[in-house]
Design a protein around this motif. Structure first.
Motif, PDB file in Angstrom:
ATOM      1  N   LEU A  39       1.672   2.564  -9.333  1.00 18.77           N
ATOM      2  CA  LEU A  39       2.836   3.435  -9.528  1.00 18.77           C
ATOM      3  C   LEU A  39       3.425   3.891  -8.195  1.00 18.77           C
ATOM      4  O   LEU A  39       4.647   3.955  -8.044  1.00 18.77           O
ATOM      5  N   MET A  40       2.576   4.186  -7.239  1.00 20.67           N
ATOM      6  CA  MET A  40       3.087   4.573  -5.922  1.00 20.67           C
ATOM      7  C   MET A  40       3.828   3.404  -5.286  1.00 20.67           C
ATOM      8  O   MET A  40       4.899   3.570  -4.710  1.00 20.67           O
ATOM      9  N   TRP A  41       3.257   2.216  -5.404  1.00 19.62           N
ATOM     10  CA  TRP A  41       3.855   1.027  -4.799  1.00 19.62           C
ATOM     11  C   TRP A  41       5.223   0.723  -5.406  1.00 19.62           C
ATOM     12  O   TRP A  41       6.204   0.571  -4.693  1.00 19.62           O
ATOM     13  N   ILE A  42       5.299   0.663  -6.734  1.00 19.51           N
ATOM     14  CA  ILE A  42       6.578   0.286  -7.351  1.00 19.51           C
ATOM     15  C   ILE A  42       7.574   1.441  -7.355  1.00 19.51           C
ATOM     16  O   ILE A  42       8.754   1.227  -7.591  1.00 19.51           O
ATOM     17  N   SER A  43       7.107   2.659  -7.047  1.00 21.84           N
ATOM     18  CA  SER A  43       8.019   3.794  -6.927  1.00 21.84           C
ATOM     19  C   SER A  43       8.657   3.847  -5.547  1.00 21.84           C
ATOM     20  O   SER A  43       9.477   4.712  -5.276  1.00 21.84           O
ATOM     21  N   GLY A  44       8.249   2.920  -4.682  1.00 24.87           N
ATOM     22  CA  GLY A  44       8.890   2.814  -3.380  1.00 24.87           C
ATOM     23  C   GLY A  44       8.265   3.631  -2.267  1.00 24.87           C
ATOM     24  O   GLY A  44       8.857   3.772  -1.198  1.00 24.87           O
ATOM     25  N   TYR A  45       7.085   4.178  -2.489  1.00 23.12           N
ATOM     26  CA  TYR A  45       6.424   4.902  -1.406  1.00 23.12           C
ATOM     27  C   TYR A  45       6.158   3.937  -0.256  1.00 23.12           C
ATOM     28  O   TYR A  45       5.829   2.769  -0.476  1.00 23.12           O
ATOM     29  N   SER A  46       6.275   4.418   0.964  1.00 28.72           N
ATOM     30  CA  SER A  46       6.003   3.574   2.122  1.00 28.72           C
ATOM     31  C   SER A  46       4.500   3.347   2.239  1.00 28.72           C
ATOM     32  O   SER A  46       3.692   4.099   1.672  1.00 28.72           O
ATOM     33  N   LEU A  47       4.128   2.332   3.002  1.00 30.03           N
ATOM     34  CA  LEU A  47       2.704   2.080   3.223  1.00 30.03           C
ATOM     35  C   LEU A  47       2.042   3.272   3.888  1.00 30.03           C
ATOM     36  O   LEU A  47       0.914   3.627   3.554  1.00 30.03           O
ATOM     37  N   LYS A  48       2.749   3.911   4.799  1.00 29.02           N
ATOM     38  CA  LYS A  48       2.198   5.100   5.453  1.00 29.02           C
ATOM     39  C   LYS A  48       1.941   6.212   4.440  1.00 29.02           C
ATOM     40  O   LYS A  48       0.882   6.837   4.457  1.00 29.02           O
ATOM     41  N   GLN A  49       2.897   6.450   3.546  1.00 24.11           N
ATOM     42  CA  GLN A  49       2.716   7.489   2.530  1.00 24.11           C
ATOM     43  C   GLN A  49       1.538   7.158   1.612  1.00 24.11           C
ATOM     44  O   GLN A  49       0.739   8.039   1.272  1.00 24.11           O
ATOM     45  N   ILE A  50       1.418   5.905   1.227  1.00 27.90           N
ATOM     46  CA  ILE A  50       0.318   5.500   0.346  1.00 27.90           C
ATOM     47  C   ILE A  50      -1.015   5.659   1.066  1.00 27.90           C
ATOM     48  O   ILE A  50      -1.974   6.223   0.506  1.00 27.90           O
ATOM     49  N   CYS A  51      -1.089   5.183   2.301  1.00 32.06           N
ATOM     50  CA  CYS A  51      -2.343   5.307   3.066  1.00 32.06           C
ATOM     51  C   CYS A  51      -2.705   6.771   3.289  1.00 32.06           C
ATOM     52  O   CYS A  51      -3.876   7.144   3.157  1.00 32.06           O
ATOM     53  N   ASP A  52      -1.728   7.598   3.627  1.00 28.03           N
ATOM     54  CA  ASP A  52      -1.994   9.029   3.803  1.00 28.03           C
ATOM     55  C   ASP A  52      -2.544   9.641   2.517  1.00 28.03           C
ATOM     56  O   ASP A  52      -3.479  10.451   2.548  1.00 28.03           O
ATOM     57  N   TYR A  53      -1.977   9.260   1.376  1.00 30.51           N
ATOM     58  CA  TYR A  53      -2.443   9.759   0.083  1.00 30.51           C
ATOM     59  C   TYR A  53      -3.896   9.330  -0.162  1.00 30.51           C
ATOM     60  O   TYR A  53      -4.734  10.147  -0.545  1.00 30.51           O
ATOM     61  N   VAL A  54      -4.188   8.058   0.081  1.00 33.01           N
ATOM     62  CA  VAL A  54      -5.547   7.553  -0.144  1.00 33.01           C
ATOM     63  C   VAL A  54      -6.537   8.260   0.775  1.00 33.01           C
ATOM     64  O   VAL A  54      -7.621   8.663   0.335  1.00 33.01           O
ATOM     65  N   ILE A  55      -6.181   8.430   2.026  1.00 35.24           N
ATOM     66  CA  ILE A  55      -7.058   9.133   2.970  1.00 35.24           C
ATOM     67  C   ILE A  55      -7.326  10.552   2.473  1.00 35.24           C
ATOM     68  O   ILE A  55      -8.473  11.006   2.455  1.00 35.24           O
TER      69      ILE A  55
END
Length: 179
Positions: free
Chosen positions: A22-38
């Protein structure tokens, strides 16, 4: 291991994949996704996105952020490969049977967004991040042409060096998308 715990791990793994997708197809940047996972892995759930592979057990003294980023990238690759193949087959089958696609999930996974504008921009050579910048400033940078959207010449004055550099190359390769 108990069967209920296996089922619970599988359920949690699916929840992890759903959040990431959902984060990926919602257009979150890789940085935003990685920050969220961290953040999730540090504060709430150290096994997030790594319940089955457990990469953290295979490494010695590597920075935890590096591990989280590596896990995120590996899971995104898996999602794009497995789900992308599945949705590509579904799209082809529907098209072959003249059934219109309400949602092209293959494209959503491929381009990491459900935005038609951002997909179009990426198809014409812009990066994921630059397409997000352009979409955020669409009122200034996108004009309606006779056959669809066009990029305004105001893009040359964008406040983003990546957008400017990409635009120079794209203007050479796909000049027809500019106004």
């Amino acid at each position: 291991m108990h069967a209920d715990s296996d089922e619970n791990i599988q359920h949690q793994t699916l929840e992890d994949y759903a959040k990431l997708t959902l984060m990926w197809i919602s257009g979150y940047s890789l940085k935003q996704i990685c920050d969220y996972v961290i953040e999730i892995r540090e504060r709430l759930d150290c096994q997030f996105l790594d319940r089955l592979d457990q990469s953290r057990k295979l490494v010695g003294n590597i920075n935890w952020d590096t591990i989280a980023i590596n896990i995120t990238m590996n899971q995104l690759n898996k999602l794009n490969f497995v789900l992308g193949k599945y949705f590509l087959k579904v799209s082809k089958e529907l098209s072959a049977n003249s059934i219109p696609l309400d949602n092209n999930w293959y494209q959503y996974l491929e381009y990491g967004t459900s935005s038609d504008l951002r997909i179009w921009l990426q198809q014409n050579g812009y990066s994921r991040e630059s397409s997000q910048y352009i979409e955020d400033k669409a009122d200034e940078l996108i004009v309606n042409g006779p056959f669809g959207p066009l990029i305004s010449n105001r893009i040359d004055d964008a406040n983003d060096p990546d957008v400017i550099n990409e635009t120079k190359e794209i203007k050479v390769n796909v000049p027809e998308i500019f106004n």
